[in-house]
Design a protein around this motif. Structure first.
Motif, mmCIF file in Angstrom:
data_model
loop_
_atom_site.group_PDB
_atom_site.id
_atom_site.type_symbol
_atom_site.label_atom_id
_atom_site.label_comp_id
_atom_site.label_asym_id
_atom_site.label_seq_id
_atom_site.Cartn_x
_atom_site.Cartn_y
_atom_site.Cartn_z
ATOM 1 N N PRO A 75 0.802 -1.231 0.000
ATOM 2 C CA PRO A 75 0.000 0.000 0.000
ATOM 3 C C PRO A 75 0.831 1.275 0.000
ATOM 4 O O PRO A 75 0.419 2.286 -0.552
ATOM 5 N N PHE A 76 2.020 1.242 0.623
ATOM 6 C CA PHE A 76 2.766 2.490 0.765
ATOM 7 C C PHE A 76 3.320 3.004 -0.571
ATOM 8 O O PHE A 76 3.734 4.151 -0.675
ATOM 9 N N LEU A 77 3.291 2.156 -1.609
ATOM 10 C CA LEU A 77 3.748 2.598 -2.926
ATOM 11 C C LEU A 77 2.626 3.182 -3.787
ATOM 12 O O LEU A 77 2.865 3.598 -4.923
ATOM 13 N N ASN A 78 1.415 3.207 -3.244
ATOM 14 C CA ASN A 78 0.272 3.670 -4.048
ATOM 15 C C ASN A 78 0.450 5.099 -4.545
ATOM 16 O O ASN A 78 0.045 5.429 -5.665
ATOM 17 N N TRP A 79 1.028 5.974 -3.721
ATOM 18 C CA TRP A 79 1.137 7.380 -4.115
ATOM 19 C C TRP A 79 1.989 7.512 -5.384
ATOM 20 O O TRP A 79 1.632 8.245 -6.303
ATOM 21 N N ILE A 80 3.100 6.788 -5.426
ATOM 22 C CA ILE A 80 3.962 6.829 -6.613
ATOM 23 C C ILE A 80 3.185 6.340 -7.838
ATOM 24 O O ILE A 80 3.231 6.953 -8.907
ATOM 25 N N LYS A 81 2.482 5.228 -7.689
ATOM 26 C CA LYS A 81 1.752 4.665 -8.823
ATOM 27 C C LYS A 81 0.686 5.623 -9.340
ATOM 28 O O LYS A 81 0.448 5.716 -10.540
ATOM 29 N N GLU A 82 0.036 6.339 -8.406
ATOM 30 C CA GLU A 82 -1.094 7.187 -8.789
ATOM 31 C C GLU A 82 -0.677 8.578 -9.256
ATOM 32 O O GLU A 82 -1.354 9.198 -10.080
ATOM 33 N N GLN A 83 0.439 9.098 -8.758
ATOM 34 C CA GLN A 83 0.793 10.494 -9.009
ATOM 35 C C GLN A 83 1.950 10.698 -9.981
ATOM 36 O O GLN A 83 2.070 11.766 -10.587
ATOM 37 N N VAL A 84 2.795 9.691 -10.117
ATOM 38 C CA VAL A 84 4.011 9.889 -10.911
ATOM 39 C C VAL A 84 3.858 9.185 -12.267
ATOM 40 O O VAL A 84 3.614 7.974 -12.310
ATOM 41 N N PRO A 85 4.005 9.896 -13.365
ATOM 42 C CA PRO A 85 3.947 9.257 -14.679
ATOM 43 C C PRO A 85 5.058 8.220 -14.821
ATOM 44 O O PRO A 85 6.174 8.415 -14.310
ATOM 45 N N PRO A 86 4.774 7.107 -15.497
ATOM 46 C CA PRO A 86 5.794 6.050 -15.634
ATOM 47 C C PRO A 86 7.106 6.558 -16.221
ATOM 48 O O PRO A 86 8.182 6.071 -15.839
ATOM 49 N N GLU A 87 7.033 7.558 -17.114
ATOM 50 C CA GLU A 87 8.260 8.035 -17.744
ATOM 51 C C GLU A 87 9.139 8.825 -16.780
ATOM 52 O O GLU A 87 10.303 9.111 -17.093
ATOM 53 N N ARG A 88 8.610 9.198 -15.599
ATOM 54 C CA ARG A 88 9.437 9.928 -14.628
ATOM 55 C C ARG A 88 10.063 8.978 -13.604
ATOM 56 O O ARG A 88 10.769 9.412 -12.698
ATOM 57 N N ILE A 89 9.778 7.683 -13.714
ATOM 58 C CA ILE A 89 10.387 6.698 -12.813
ATOM 59 C C ILE A 89 11.643 6.156 -13.493
ATOM 60 O O ILE A 89 11.574 5.455 -14.505
ATOM 61 N N PHE A 90 12.793 6.527 -12.958
ATOM 62 C CA PHE A 90 14.067 6.195 -13.587
ATOM 63 C C PHE A 90 14.789 5.023 -12.918
ATOM 64 O O PHE A 90 15.836 4.596 -13.399
ATOM 65 N N TYR A 91 14.216 4.532 -11.820
ATOM 66 C CA TYR A 91 14.843 3.391 -11.153
ATOM 67 C C TYR A 91 13.751 2.609 -10.450
ATOM 68 O O TYR A 91 12.953 3.165 -9.693
ATOM 69 N N GLN A 92 13.687 1.300 -10.726
ATOM 70 C CA GLN A 92 12.759 0.404 -10.053
ATOM 71 C C GLN A 92 13.527 -0.791 -9.508
ATOM 72 O O GLN A 92 14.535 -1.208 -10.092
ATOM 73 N N ALA A 93 13.044 -1.333 -8.402
ATOM 74 C CA ALA A 93 13.680 -2.518 -7.820
ATOM 75 C C ALA A 93 12.584 -3.471 -7.343
ATOM 76 O O ALA A 93 11.498 -3.037 -6.946
ATOM 77 N N ASN A 94 12.887 -4.747 -7.355
ATOM 78 C CA ASN A 94 11.907 -5.732 -6.900
ATOM 79 C C ASN A 94 12.064 -6.056 -5.425
ATOM 80 O O ASN A 94 11.524 -7.042 -4.929
ATOM 81 N N ASP A 95 12.811 -5.218 -4.716
ATOM 82 C CA ASP A 95 13.066 -5.398 -3.290
ATOM 83 C C ASP A 95 13.047 -4.016 -2.643
ATOM 84 O O ASP A 95 13.655 -3.072 -3.158
ATOM 85 N N VAL A 96 12.345 -3.905 -1.511
ATOM 86 C CA VAL A 96 12.198 -2.597 -0.865
ATOM 87 C C VAL A 96 13.545 -2.041 -0.435
ATOM 88 O O VAL A 96 13.811 -0.846 -0.591
ATOM 89 N N TRP A 97 14.406 -2.893 0.113
ATOM 90 C CA TRP A 97 15.710 -2.394 0.563
ATOM 91 C C TRP A 97 16.552 -1.908 -0.614
ATOM 92 O O TRP A 97 17.244 -0.897 -0.526
ATOM 93 N N ALA A 98 16.465 -2.606 -1.734
ATOM 94 C CA ALA A 98 17.176 -2.151 -2.935
ATOM 95 C C ALA A 98 16.596 -0.829 -3.430
ATOM 96 O O ALA A 98 17.328 0.031 -3.944
ATOM 97 N N MET A 99 15.297 -0.644 -3.268
ATOM 98 C CA MET A 99 14.671 0.622 -3.624
ATOM 99 C C MET A 99 15.211 1.750 -2.724
ATOM 100 O O MET A 99 15.565 2.835 -3.204
ATOM 101 N N TYR A 100 15.315 1.469 -1.431
ATOM 102 C CA TYR A 100 15.873 2.462 -0.505
ATOM 103 C C TYR A 100 17.295 2.840 -0.889
ATOM 104 O O TYR A 100 17.692 4.007 -0.804
ATOM 105 N N GLN A 101 18.075 1.844 -1.305
ATOM 106 C CA GLN A 101 19.461 2.123 -1.669
ATOM 107 C C GLN A 101 19.539 3.035 -2.890
ATOM 108 O O GLN A 101 20.444 3.864 -3.012
ATOM 109 N N GLY A 102 18.560 2.893 -3.789
ATOM 110 C CA GLY A 102 18.505 3.803 -4.931
ATOM 111 C C GLY A 102 18.243 5.236 -4.511
ATOM 112 O O GLY A 102 18.835 6.190 -5.055
ATOM 113 N N ILE A 103 17.365 5.412 -3.523
ATOM 114 C CA ILE A 103 17.089 6.764 -3.005
ATOM 115 C C ILE A 103 18.341 7.322 -2.340
ATOM 116 O O ILE A 103 18.735 8.477 -2.580
ATOM 117 N N ARG A 104 18.993 6.499 -1.539
ATOM 118 C CA ARG A 104 20.209 6.945 -0.847
ATOM 119 C C ARG A 104 21.303 7.353 -1.845
ATOM 120 O O ARG A 104 22.053 8.282 -1.612
#
Length: 304
Positions: A204-233
């Motif tokens: 559920p916590f990823l809903n905001w990204i899915k609903e508000q951010v166009p797919p073309e503005r997502i430049f990094y995706q990961a199939n693991d939450v911790w890997a996603m955090y590392q991308g932000i860091r």
């Protein structure tokens, strides 16, 4: 027909009378009125259909039948005292293996708690299985699941909601220096975003990204939450992080000024009903729920 003892407390009363010799002394030791002692002795003799005491002016003396019964009562008292001593130390005697499963993003919070648990129960060995998928507890893949997300729906699972988990938008300081902060929804197309891949879309916590951010503005995706955090860091973009995880990286990530209505998620601890009442599982559940209560402030809010 064999005799039936209706109340085992009557034996304890008789034992005290035999040890102390009088109704009044037994009553004082038991903290009851002497008439209660007399009534219980009479009830026990009636249920056994035999006299247990000779009544004398000086007090009560056990008959041969009374000596037999009270000899057994003395052994029972010794056995109970040993049992109580063993029960008081049973926490230290709990042993065996306990298999836990969780997701990678929760390991940094969980690992210090596992050390505290083993300080309390040094003879319990722990296996931690870090898996994005939900292991099948009914097949014995794990004893306890610790999972963020929706409530499990399996009918044979015992699921306990431990705490809500709040999340917010974060970016690394290096990202903000390069692209600036996100202060308004109108700026979304000027920013780069990090998100979870399709396998994480159930969170559920990823809903905001899915609903508000166009797919073309997502430049990094990961199939693991911790890997996603590392991308932000690492500065790959703005993304949602749990407030707890971000609080561990305050030198690297900072919250974004844009306040969002983020649904958050819940932390669940899950067991199978066949194992829920076992001693090792219950020891861990009791410990874990109390430990998470102490962490509640970090789980719910960004704490600078």
């Amino acid at each position: 027909m064999s005799a039936q003892i209706k109340d085992w407390n009557d034996i304890r009363v008789a034992y005290e009378v035999a040890k102390r010799g009088t109704l009044s002394a037994a009553a004082e030791a038991l903290n009851v009125h002497h008439s209660t002692v007399l009534r219980r002795i009479s009830a026990l003799e009636e249920s056994l259909n035999t006299r247990l005491f000779h009544r004398h002016a000086r007090g009560y003396v056990p008959t041969d039948a009374g000596k037999m019964l009270l000899g057994v009562a003395e052994y029972l008292e010794d056995d109970l005292e040993r049992l109580f001593g063993q029960l008081q130390g049973i926490d230290q005697q709990l042993s065996g293996n306990l298999v836990l499963t969780t997701v990678s993003s929760f390991v940094p919070l969980l690992a210090p708690l596992l050390r505290e648990f083993q300080d309390l129960y040094p003879n319990i060995t722990l296996d931690l299985l870090v898996e994005p998928r939900r292991l099948k507890l009914e097949h014995g893949e794990a004893h306890i699941g610790i999972r963020p997300g929706r409530a499990p729906e399996e009918p044979d699972y015992v699921a306990q909601r431990i705490s809500p988990l709040a999340s917010s938008l974060f970016a690394s300081k290096s990202y903000v220096e390069r692209y600036g902060s996100l202060t308004d929804l109108s700026q979304i197309n000027n920013h780069r975003f990090v998100s979870g891949s399709r396998s994480l879309h159930h969170l559920p916590f990823l809903n905001w990204i899915k609903e508000q951010v166009p797919p073309e503005r997502i430049f990094y995706q990961a199939n693991d939450v911790w890997a996603m955090y590392q991308g932000i860091r690492a500065g790959l973009g703005i993304g949602l992080m749990s407030n707890w995880a971000a609080s561990q990286d305050q030198e690297i990530v900072i919250p974004q000024p844009l306040n969002i209505e983020e649904p958050g998620t819940d932390l669940w601890v899950v067991t199978h009903r066949d194992l829920h009442r076992t001693s090792r599982v219950q020891a861990f559940l009791e410990f874990f729920k109390e430990a998470i209560k102490k962490q509640q402030r970090l789980l719910l809010s960004w704490d600078k």
